[in-house]
Design an enzyme around this catalytic site. Sequence first.
Site, PDB file in Angstrom:
ATOM      1  N   LYS A  57       0.840  -1.206   0.000  1.00 31.63           N
ATOM      2  CA  LYS A  57       0.000   0.000   0.000  1.00 31.63           C
ATOM      3  C   LYS A  57       0.872   1.253   0.000  1.00 31.63           C
ATOM      4  O   LYS A  57       0.613   2.212  -0.733  1.00 31.63           O
ATOM      5  CB  LYS A  57      -0.947  -0.011   1.215  1.00 31.63           C
ATOM      6  CG  LYS A  57      -2.069  -1.030   1.051  1.00 31.63           C
ATOM      7  CD  LYS A  57      -2.837  -1.309   2.332  1.00 31.63           C
ATOM      8  CE  LYS A  57      -3.847  -2.422   2.075  1.00 31.63           C
ATOM      9  NZ  LYS A  57      -4.557  -2.870   3.284  1.00 31.63           N
ATOM     10  N   GLN A 101      -4.752  -1.451   9.422  1.00 33.15           N
ATOM     11  CA  GLN A 101      -4.663  -2.786   8.818  1.00 33.15           C
ATOM     12  C   GLN A 101      -5.323  -3.817   9.739  1.00 33.15           C
ATOM     13  O   GLN A 101      -5.002  -3.899  10.920  1.00 33.15           O
ATOM     14  CB  GLN A 101      -3.182  -3.135   8.575  1.00 33.15           C
ATOM     15  CG  GLN A 101      -2.971  -4.451   7.851  1.00 33.15           C
ATOM     16  CD  GLN A 101      -3.517  -4.445   6.428  1.00 33.15           C
ATOM     17  OE1 GLN A 101      -3.324  -3.501   5.678  1.00 33.15           O
ATOM     18  NE2 GLN A 101      -4.219  -5.511   6.063  1.00 33.15           N
ATOM     19  N   ASP A 124     -11.051   2.978   4.007  1.00 35.31           N
ATOM     20  CA  ASP A 124     -11.525   1.599   3.852  1.00 35.31           C
ATOM     21  C   ASP A 124     -13.047   1.553   3.713  1.00 35.31           C
ATOM     22  O   ASP A 124     -13.612   0.523   3.349  1.00 35.31           O
ATOM     23  CB  ASP A 124     -11.103   0.751   5.063  1.00 35.31           C
ATOM     24  CG  ASP A 124      -9.887  -0.120   4.764  1.00 35.31           C
ATOM     25  OD1 ASP A 124      -9.635  -0.388   3.573  1.00 35.31           O
ATOM     26  OD2 ASP A 124      -9.200  -0.527   5.721  1.00 35.31           O
TER      27      ASP A 124
END
Length: 303
Positions: A57, A101, A124
């Site tokens: 990422k 994460q 997200d």
Amino acid sequence: MNAVLPPTLIDGKAAAARVLAEVGSEVLTLKASGIAPALAVVLVGQDPASQVYVRNKVLRAEECGIRSLEHKLPAETQEADLLALIHSLNADDSVHGILVQLPLPAHIDETRVLQAIDPLKDVDGFHAENVGGLSQGREVLTPCTPAGCLRLLQDTCGDLSGQHAVVIGRSNIVGKPMAALLLKAHCSVTVVHSRSTNLRELCRQADIVVAAVGRPRLVDADWLKPGAVVIDVGINRIEEDGRSKLVGDVDFDSALTRAAAITPVPGGVGPMTIAFLMKNTLAAARLQHPATGLPLSTVENPA
Ligand code: NDP
């Protein structure tokens, strides 16, 4: 969508490269108006898979011109300390996107942490405000994997209006937002899951099948109507012929005999997930600077 021979292989790597190029050029436009998009990635613990995801990422962000900030915390970090970090990132005007994460260590309440992220920085798309907004059909930050799947479908099929889509799986991360996005794109949507009794028959009625199950090669040709378009979200590691390999939730070779178009695993949905994280970071920067007048455009929606 009629059966076409040979079936189209939906190339997620090429599609992701196009999305990343779009993001890269839009980042330049934002920078020209004085806004440097920045993504904060928070990793708690040393899970090897999570470390690889975070590294990818960060690399992808840098390639697009997005500034990335890595926050690596030890596995024993207390929830209160993680929440304090999130609050400070929320308050930092130079940070536009925050990604925590998953999975988090068992002693930390995942929901409480995700709910602490400012919905405008929630790249997200897991905050309840964004989940609710998506189900209301509003323009909000949307989970990256289903957003990437929708783009693959729109690139492959064009207008999805009136198509019957069957989504296999109802997770908060993939299945449910996928269903909401397909509904927003004017599909008729059926969601099936582990308690569904007539999975195969329902799938056989679908113009579009999205498999997000986590069961290696569950879906074969027998589940598909001729000419179906198949998006395989699954990533399953199996041992076969004496070696370890990644396979999807769809039996690719079998499905090829029926499908009009299909994503491979790997090289299908996976690269799109990370590309849409970058698109979401850009969208988050715009949301926080509405004066730029630039559109949100996380997900292309037909009128
Ligand atoms: P979850 O385990 O959270 O959800 C799986 C869903 O599949 C559940 O709704 C479950 O039903 C359903 N299910 C399980 N077994 C069956 C079955 N035999 N028949 C029908 N439905 C079943 O997984 P995720 O949604 O997080 O992920 C799904 C897959 O996608 C995984 O392989 C994951 O690795 C992959 N993935 C890939 C990504 C990418 O970037 N390519 C990103 C995210 C996930 P129930 O709700 O009843 O339990």
